[in-house]
Scaffold this active site. Structure first.
Site, PDB file in Angstrom:
ATOM      1  N   LYS A  65       0.848  -1.201   0.000  1.00 33.40           N
ATOM      2  CA  LYS A  65       0.000   0.000   0.000  1.00 33.40           C
ATOM      3  C   LYS A  65       0.878   1.244   0.000  1.00 33.40           C
ATOM      4  CE  LYS A  65      -1.545  -1.557   3.779  1.00 33.40           C
ATOM      5  NZ  LYS A  65      -2.177  -1.821   5.082  1.00 33.40           N
ATOM      6  N   THR A  91      -6.954   9.853   8.307  1.00 30.82           N
ATOM      7  CA  THR A  91      -6.553   8.588   7.679  1.00 30.82           C
ATOM      8  C   THR A  91      -6.319   7.499   8.727  1.00 30.82           C
ATOM      9  OG1 THR A  91      -4.272   9.376   7.730  1.00 30.82           O
ATOM     10  CG2 THR A  91      -5.483   9.654   5.650  1.00 30.82           C
TER      11      THR A  91
HETATM   12  N1  LIG Z   1      -4.555  10.366   1.446  1.00 28.98           N
HETATM   13  C1  LIG Z   1      -4.941   9.292   0.752  1.00 28.98           C
HETATM   14  N2  LIG Z   1      -5.671   9.435  -0.377  1.00 28.98           N
HETATM   15  C2  LIG Z   1      -6.084   8.366  -1.100  1.00 28.98           C
HETATM   16  N3  LIG Z   1      -5.799   7.090  -0.758  1.00 28.98           N
HETATM   17  C3  LIG Z   1      -5.073   6.877   0.373  1.00 28.98           C
HETATM   18  C4  LIG Z   1      -4.607   7.963   1.169  1.00 28.98           C
HETATM   19  N4  LIG Z   1      -3.912   7.439   2.248  1.00 28.98           N
HETATM   20  C5  LIG Z   1      -3.976   6.094   2.105  1.00 28.98           C
HETATM   21  N5  LIG Z   1      -4.652   5.756   0.971  1.00 28.98           N
HETATM   22  C6  LIG Z   1      -4.952   4.399   0.516  1.00 28.98           C
HETATM   23  O1  LIG Z   1      -5.516   3.702   1.618  1.00 28.98           O
HETATM   24  C7  LIG Z   1      -5.120   2.336   1.620  1.00 28.98           C
HETATM   25  C8  LIG Z   1      -4.402   2.024   2.926  1.00 28.98           C
HETATM   26  O2  LIG Z   1      -3.058   2.464   2.790  1.00 28.98           O
HETATM   27  P1  LIG Z   1      -2.104   2.990   3.961  1.00 28.98           P
HETATM   28  O3  LIG Z   1      -0.732   2.966   3.385  1.00 28.98           O
HETATM   29  O4  LIG Z   1      -2.619   4.286   4.475  1.00 28.98           O
HETATM   30  O5  LIG Z   1      -2.344   1.868   5.059  1.00 28.98           O
HETATM   31  P2  LIG Z   1      -1.836   1.798   6.541  1.00 28.98           P
HETATM   32  O6  LIG Z   1      -0.639   2.665   6.715  1.00 28.98           O
HETATM   33  O7  LIG Z   1      -1.687   0.340   6.835  1.00 28.98           O
HETATM   34  O8  LIG Z   1      -3.036   2.406   7.397  1.00 28.98           O
HETATM   35  P3  LIG Z   1      -3.261   2.391   9.012  1.00 28.98           P
HETATM   36  O9  LIG Z   1      -1.984   1.939   9.662  1.00 28.98           O
HETATM   37  O10 LIG Z   1      -3.673   3.778   9.402  1.00 28.98           O
HETATM   38  O11 LIG Z   1      -4.401   1.449   9.257  1.00 28.98           O
HETATM   39  C9  LIG Z   1      -4.243   2.169   0.364  1.00 28.98           C
HETATM   40  O12 LIG Z   1      -5.058   1.731  -0.702  1.00 28.98           O
HETATM   41  C10 LIG Z   1      -3.727   3.577   0.129  1.00 28.98           C
HETATM   42  O13 LIG Z   1      -3.333   3.777  -1.211  1.00 28.98           O
END
Ligand SMILES: Nc1ncnc2c1ncn2[C@@H]1O[C@H](COP(=O)(O)OP(=O)(O)OP(=O)(O)O)[C@@H](O)[C@H]1O
Ligand SMILES: Cc1ncc(CO)c(N)n1
Length: 285
Positions: free
Chosen positions: A173, A205
């Site tokens: 991701k 987020t």
């Molecule tokens: N600002 C944003 N705009 C659009 N898509 C986003 C954004 N931030 C994250 N995403 C999408 O959200 C999904 C989760 O990604 P992310 O990398 O944020 O996960 P994470 O870090 O494991 O999240 P968390 O630890 O907060 O649960 C992915 O598909 C990513 O591309």
């Protein structure tokens, strides 16, 4: 009715963990069940406390639902301790869970560790090899591989290397990669694909990773083919981030109800997919 199990921690703030997973399952028409690994005192500002559950009791929760209700797909989130991972791996093997989505949660957005460092090796060596798909964010992929990931090419390479560790499929991701779009890399063991979405400018987020992996689990529980399930999970998380609720004083949650509220093309597409499947099911009876 499709049945999905989340094996994860509780987020008292309601935006991540078990709470995000169950809300997402419900939105996607899947019966949600849970096995709690830990209870956190948490809000949009950070994690104030963690109380782990005994590994045997994690196992007991999984056995209870598997032996009675049944599981079409399962996901793991916060697993906290090496012994909890071992208990989960043993249960997944005994109950022959094939559709297992492993979200290798390590650190919360505010920096709190949700997996003790000693558990990373157990996750790598025991959980990855039984994963149908593993969904690390960039810092998690870096920790699994012990190397930096700075570009989309690095992400593509990392996806293949994590697949070599035993997971059948990998999604890296890209939420943490700087830039105007939010790119995820998808590797199914043969082909590498990119999933693109415009980056939404928001601080809300919290729980994006949990919401994405639970949407994927829901679509897999519904029997949707992998690449299509990933595309629909991406639609769901993009809508939830764009859905714009602002709660708390820090990183607020995403809006799991966004699809209900916005009668736009995404809503019609996602509910339309489900409608199509229901017609297929009815037609086959
Ligand atoms: N600002 C944003 N705009 C659009 N898509 C986003 C954004 N931030 C994250 N995403 C999408 O959200 C999904 C989760 O990604 P992310 O990398 O944020 O996960 P994470 O870090 O494991 O999240 P968390 O630890 O907060 O649960 C992915 O598909 C990513 O591309
Ligand atoms: C309980 C829990 N699981 C996962 C995450 C990662 O977002 C979190 N913040 N809290």
């Amino acid at each position: 009715m499709p049945r999905a199990l989340t094996i994860a921690g509780s987020d008292s703030g309601g935006g991540a963990g078990i709470q995000a997973d169950l809300k997402t399952f419900q939105m996607l028409g899947v019966f949600g069940m849970s096995a709690l690994t830990a209870v956190t005192a948490q809000n949009t500002m950070g994690v104030q406390g963690i109380h782990d559950l005994p590994p045997d009791f994690v196992r007991q929760q999984i056995d209870s639902v598997a032996s009675d209700i049944g599981i079409d797909a399962a996901k793991t989130g916060m697993l906290s301790q090496p012994e909890i991972i071992e208990a989960v791996v043993a249960a997944m093997k005994e109950h022959h869970i094939e559709k297992l989505v492993v979200d290798p949660v390590m650190v919360a957005k505010g920096g709190a560790r949700l997996l003790v460092p000693a558990a990373e090796r157990v996750l790598r060596e025991q959980l990855l090899p039984i994963a149908y798909v593993v969904t690390p964010n960039i810092p998690e992929a870096e920790a699994l591989l012990l190397r930096r990931i700075e570009t989309v090419d690095d992400m593509r390479d990392a996806a293949k290397r994590i697949c070599d560790m035993g997971a059948q499929r990998v999604i890296i991701k890209g939420g943490h990669l700087p830039g105007g779009s939010s790119i995820d890399i998808l590797y199914d063991g043969t082909n590498v694909d990119e999933l693109h979405a415009d980056r939404i400018d928001t601080k809300n987020t919290h729980g994006t990773g949990c919401t994405f992996s639970s949407a994927l689990t829901a679509w897999l529980a519904r029997g949707v083919e992998f690449t299509m399930a990933v595309g629909r999970a991406k639609q769901f998380i993009t809508a939830a981030i764009a859905g714009g609720i602002s709660l708390g004083h820090g990183h607020g949650p995403t809006n799991h109800w966004a699809l209900m509220e916005q009668q736009d093309t995404v809503t019609k597409q996602i509910w339309g997919h489900m409608d199509g499947e229901l017609h297929e099911v009815n037609g086959n009876q």
